[in-house]
Design an enzyme around this catalytic site. Structure first.
Site, PDB file in Angstrom:
ATOM      1  N   LYS C  80       7.069  37.476  14.298  1.00 12.71           N
ATOM      2  CA  LYS C  80       6.110  36.938  15.108  1.00 12.71           C
ATOM      3  C   LYS C  80       4.946  36.708  14.308  1.00 12.71           C
ATOM      4  CE  LYS C  80       3.742  37.887  19.670  1.00 12.71           C
ATOM      5  NZ  LYS C  80       3.925  39.011  20.571  1.00 12.71           N
ATOM      6  N   SER C 155       4.495  37.370  25.408  1.00 14.39           N
ATOM      7  CA  SER C 155       4.111  36.646  24.417  1.00 14.39           C
ATOM      8  C   SER C 155       5.077  36.419  23.289  1.00 14.39           C
ATOM      9  CB  SER C 155       2.747  37.096  23.811  1.00 14.39           C
ATOM     10  OG  SER C 155       2.789  38.346  23.034  1.00 14.39           O
ATOM     11  N   SER C 179       5.541  42.156  26.076  1.00 14.90           N
ATOM     12  CA  SER C 179       5.730  41.052  25.375  1.00 14.90           C
ATOM     13  C   SER C 179       6.953  40.973  24.516  1.00 14.90           C
ATOM     14  CB  SER C 179       4.575  40.672  24.427  1.00 14.90           C
ATOM     15  OG  SER C 179       3.376  40.199  25.058  1.00 14.90           O
TER      16      SER C 179
END
Lengths: 95, 506, 487
Positions: C80, C155, C179
């Site tokens: 990420k 996210s 997330s």
């Protein structure tokens, strides 16, 4: 909780954000809506309850007073948008 | 910390310093509290492993942590906590068994994370005191709190360095240096007391060896809150904050100025505005720094990246045991061990380094009172002449001073010549023996040689001889002076006295 | 099936038998990226050349016996773009960091590198982790591989989409309020949010420091455990990382849950919840009961206050964490400005998305003078109550079982206009972060429209082994995790 345009302007200044008139209007509406929802918390009696700022109980974490190498010269300022003679450069700060 | 151009002129008439021109309707006293920031003498910074060395090239002592890069985390330097505890103990504080770090949020280019990690609601220590002496009277000044925090970087606005009016340069070397903030109660009633408190505080920090306490280099910084009120009143007046007082002398001067300014306003029926002022060293005045509506909202909250600090009794006791002898204990020891008066002992032990100097000199020249006279007299005067210079860098070392005192004792030089040697040692750093040899300052103790000069002076001044013999005792001094002048001060004074008395009485 | 469709442990076995090389796996992953990335947009940065070179080097070193073949050696992993990677662009999906190249690795990256993984690239996210849909990115919207008109969740939407699409074998995500789990639920991956303090946050770009954790997003429970083994553990660079020994999580993977006590928090079954989601959760509970577990309802009475508490605490911390982006030291600086203050304001206004600005404003407000006690402090106290709910429940139950999200993946654009609705959809994941406990999302079925549904298994502080064990037992008796999106 209603957040007025003036409050939005004050908070935006604290947060160093420029907002257009339209953005201020929207911010005022959305923040009012969200903060009204937050007022839900007042339903709860929290007298005598300690706040949780650290969720896992850890204490006293230290490092020894030992010097390690700093960033090499070429890396210390490599990401700077504006740099001169080893300094970061910014518009003049007025005292 | 300044964010906006301050173009407003000072709202009050500027006063000359010292301010003596007003005839006061009543007597006033000041109410002063001091906020002192002292840089701790650790090897590495408070939250990262960068060196704290002074004078590195810009941004050389920086890393992702002290530059506030994304994703990095602070780790607390244990030595900072121990120095903090030491200081708190020496200032008679209660050390918190649970304390937290907090973020103080504000934007400024030399504050890379846009928050300073400090302590707020739960500081390291509280409720202490420091004892000061003013006019021979002891007084306790309360210490409200002591907390740890990180220093910010440096913004350089000097056109000579930046080469332009349009820019400031940022150096993060100082960023993350460990600081202790020591906040006093508003217990001081005069600028003089404020100065005494600051000197005492400096003395303690030096004894503890936790800080260099160099105001000029910024390792000791002081801000003051000051208000005035009629003597006898218990009501507090509106206070102002004074910043940028970068020497001990300036603290007193700035506060005297500010006190006079406030009194003048009150006397003229005006009102004090609560504001922050900067001391302008060159003009000798305080100027308002920013207006009130720009007051900051620091939005403090507990620092989530650092865990609570829990200090148990055991740790405190361990540090208490390792505390060095402090000023008051040393004063007592000097009196008993060296047999010097209490006054001498206090003056000598006010600074650890002066006390060290004294003891080192006594070791080499074991006459405590003579050494005390010289250190308290000539040495301290010399340091004062040079803006409170540091005795550790004084060109006259204990070796120099003791050497010179031995020369006096042996009769090699006179006390008078010693003053010449002293000045020369200070100027050149040469050893006294060398100076005496080079300049031919050895005392003339040869009786025949001195007698010849005495005879010559008596022969050349028959009228004065007659006056002396007629009872004018003062004339004796004239002869001594003439003999000394003729020998460039080198004649042994006892010998001169003896010979003059003999010869003038015949 | 291509190599890129296999799991980490399957590929590891093949490498062990010398049937395949790291380069072959990497090539397979890159070719899948070539095929699908233009539709999914899971990545901000694909490290094509670097990955191939790394894989080649690893193969050579393995050949010569210079490095050991660990379970992750040679495996292509996606990260990420909220996690710092030395020398590799790290953007947080924000214009304000569009050119930031960290001179340091996050601790998790350093640990993965020790195992000689191949880093495929940096995945898309909601800017700074603020969002539940991966629509809030400077680099465009990531799409759900199961239905391109829908969001992948957020996210960590890029990481979850990449893993299920075969654009990476495994990935790292971060979880502040759900997330990792919510995108895992929306994309049919297995994602675990570790206990706060289990994994180092050093190098994780902070959104809300007291809530953020890094965790794995994987194709199955075993891969999840393998990744967790690599990243978990005490780090002297993170004061909030816990100095406890790290178990070998793969050893917890035994499909025996006889006698397991499951609590079903009744507050997690609310009006307005999707019927199919609820149905699948109960089906999953029955599967676990069949395997020897028992279940009963439990109350976590402060659940309904979690969203309000979270959306005070997280934005407050964020307003401080994101203050450093000011155009002075790194990242974006506006082109035109009149003075220093204007430089700050213009840079920040142009550098953040409206949602990030909204949260900065919200957080600044709730910390500001006069409001701190009513909002921030109050929320921190409510946090204590929520934490206690879990402590009470875990006195009686080994795990708690709940949905991850009230609905399956929603349409792109469906909730962007109504931030409060978006916040409320985090209701089942947020309490876990506030309490600091651990939880994972595991595939537990599909809607009739073929959208994945995730089951949330919640464990107590440092209960990762227990939840992995339960998840493993479930997985070994179901087929949901094997299903691939039609691409």
């Amino acid at each position: 909780m209603k957040i007025s345009i003036e409050q939005v302007e004050h908070v935006a200044k604290l947060a160093r954000l420029h907002l257009s008139e339209e953005e201020k209007q929207e911010m005022s509406e959305k923040l009012s809506q969200i903060l009204t929802y937050m007022d839900k918390l007042n339903e709860l009696n929290t007298e005598g309850i300690l706040p949780t700022s650290h969720v896992v109980e850890i204490k006293n974490v230290f490092r020894e007073d030992k010097v390690e190498p700093s960033l090499p010269e070429d890396q210390a300022l490599q990401n700077a948008p504006d740099r001169v003679n080893g300094y970061f450069r910014v518009p003049r700060v007025i005292e | 910390m300044l964010l906006h151009a301050h173009t407003a002129t000072h709202p009050y008439p500027t006063l000359p310093y010292p301010h003596t021109s007003i005839l006061l309707k009543m007597e006033y006293e000041a109410v002063i509290g001091l906020e002192v920031h002292t840089q701790l003498k650790t090897r590495s910074k408070i939250f990262c492993s960068c060196s704290t060395e002074f004078g590195a090239k810009p941004n050389h002592n920086t890393c992702p942590i002290c530059q506030g890069m994304p994703g990095v985390l602070p780790i607390l330097n244990k030595q900072v906590v121990e120095f903090g505890i030491r200081t708190a103990l020496a200032m008679n504080c209660t050390i918190a068994d649970y304390s937290l770090f907090a973020r103080k949020n504000y934007f400024y280019p030399d504050l890379p994370k846009a928050y300073q990690i400090s302590q707020y609601e739960l500081p390291l220590a509280q409720h202490g005191w420091i004892e000061i002496q003013v006019d021979g009277i002891s007084k306790k000044i309360g210490v409200t709190r002591i907390h740890m925090e990180e220093d910010a970087g440096k913004s350089i606005h000097d056109e000579n360095i930046t080469g332009s009016k349009n820019y400031s340069f940022i150096d993060f070397n100082r960023c993350g240096m460990p600081l202790l903030e020591i906040v006093s109660e508003p217990d001081m009633r005069s600028p003089e007391e404020a100065r005494e408190y600051l000197l005492k505080l400096k003395g303690i920090l030096e004894y503890l060896e936790v800080s260099d306490c160099n105001m000029e280099e910024g390792s000791l910084r002081c801000d003051a809150n000051i208000s005035v009120r009629p003597k006898g009143s218990t009501k507090l007046g509106t206070k102002t904050e004074v910043k940028n007082m970068n020497s001990f002398k300036n603290v007193q001067r700035a506060l005297e100025y500010e006190m006079a300014r406030q009194i003048q306003i009150l006397e003229e029926g005006g009102r004090i505005v609560q504001e922050t002022c900067l001391w302008d060293v060159d003009q000798g005045v305080t100027r308002p720094m920013r207006s009130k509506e720009e007051a900051h909202d620091y939005r403090y909250f507990p620092e989530p990246d650092l865990v609570p600090l829990v200090i148990d009794k055991e740790w405190i006791e361990q540090i208490r045991k390792s505390l060095p002898e402090l000023a008051d204990a040393r004063t007592a020891r000097f009196i008993s061990q060296y047999g010097i008066p209490e006054y001498d002992a206090r003056v000598l032990t006010a600074s650890k380094f002066i006390a060290d100097y004294y003891e080192n000199t006594v070791k080499l020249y074991p006459n405590p009172k003579v050494v005390s006279n010289w250190v308290m007299g000539d040495i301290l005067r010399k340091l004062k002449e040079h803006e409170e210079a540091d005795i550790r860098t004084c060109p006259i070392t204990p070796q120099h001073l003791a050497g010179m005192l031995k020369l006096i004792e042996e009769g090699t030089i006179s006390g008078k010549i010693a003053k010449v040697v002293f000045e020369d040692m200070y100027a050149t750093g040469k050893m006294p023996e060398e100076i005496v040899k080079e300049k031919g300052l050895i005392q003339i103790s040869d009786e025949k040689e001195v007698a010849a000069v005495v005879d010559r002076i008596i022969a050349a001044n028959p009228e004065t001889v007659a006056q002396y013999k007629a009872g004018k005792q003062k004339a004796f001094g004239f002869f001594v002076g003439e003999v000394m002048k003729a020998t460039q001060g080198k004649a042994n004074p006892q010998l001169v006295n003896k010979l003059l008395k003999e010869k003038l009485s015949t | 099936m291509e190599l890129c469709d296999y799991t980490i442990h399957e590929l590891h076995e093949m490498m062990k038998r010398r049937e395949i090389t790291s380069r072959q796996i990497t090539e397979s992953v890159l070719s899948r990226i070539d095929q699908v990335e233009s539709r999914i947009r899971a990545y901000i940065t694909v490290l094509r050349e670097e990955a191939l070179e790394q894989a080649g080097t690893i193969d050579q070193k393995l050949q010569k016996g210079e490095i050991p073949l660990t379970p992750l050696t040679g495996i292509p992993i996606a990260v990420k773009d909220l996690i710092c990677t030395r020398g590799v662009l790290t953007t947080c999906a924000a214009k304000i960091l569009h050119n930031f190249i960290p001179p340091y690795d996050a601790t998790v990256i350093a640990r993965l590198k020790q195992q000689n993984i191949v880093m495929v690239g940096k995945t898309n996210l909601d800017q700074f982790g603020m969002g539940s849909s991966t629509e809030n990115s400077y680099y465009g919207i990531t799409r759900n591989p199961w239905d391109l008109s829908r969001v992948p969740g957020g996210s960590s939407g890029g990481s979850a989409a990449a893993v299920i699409a075969g654009e990476a074998i495994g990935a790292l995500g971060t979880d502040t309020g759900g997330s990792i789990r919510q995108p895992s639920s929306f994309c049919s991956t297995t994602g675990l949010k570790p206990t706060y303090g289990r994994v180092s946050r050093y190098g994780l770009i902070a959104y809300a420091s007291s809530l953020d954790q890094i965790g794995p997003i994987a194709k199955d429970v075993t891969d999840c455990a393998i990744l967790l083994n690599a990243i978990a553990g005490y780090d002297p660079k993170d004061s909030t990382s816990v100095n406890l020994p790290t178990p070998d999580y793969t050893r917890a993977l035994v499909p025996d849950i006889t006698g397991l006590k499951i609590g079903i928090p009744e507050e997690y079954f609310i009006a307005g919840m999707d019927g199919e989601v609820e149905e699948k959760i109960w089906e999953a509970v029955r599967v676990l009961e069949k395997l020897g577990a028992s279940s009963e309802k439990v109350s976590l009475p402060h659940t309904e206050y979690a969203v309000a508490a979270y959306y005070i605490i997280a934005p407050a911390e964020a307003s401080s964490n994101l203050a450093r982006y000011d155009g002075v030291k790194y990242g974006y600086r506006a082109d035109k400005y009149t003075d220093l203050i204007d430089m700050y304001m213009t840079t920040r206004s142009q550098g953040f998305t409206p949602e990030v600005k909204r949260r900065i404003m919200l957080g600044t407000y709730s910390l500001s003078s006069g409001y701190y006690d009513a909002y921030y402090l109050k929320a921190q106290k409510v946090r204590t109550l929520i934490k206690r709910d879990f402590e009470e429940a875990f006195k009686k139950y080994d795990v708690l079982i709940a949905p991850v999200s009230p609905t399956p993946a929603f349409k792109i654009g469906e909730k962007t206009e109504d931030p409060l609705q978006m916040y409320l959809s985090d209701i089942f994941t947020i309490p876990i972060n506030l309490a600091g406990v651990t939880a994972l999302s595991i595939p537990c079925g599909f809607t009739r429209d073929g959208l994945p549904i995730g089951l949330q298994i919640i464990g107590k502080h440092f209960g990762e082994e227990t939840i992995l064990k339960v998840a493993y037992a479930f997985e070994q008796n179901t087929e949901h995790h094997k299903k691939k999106p039609p691409l």
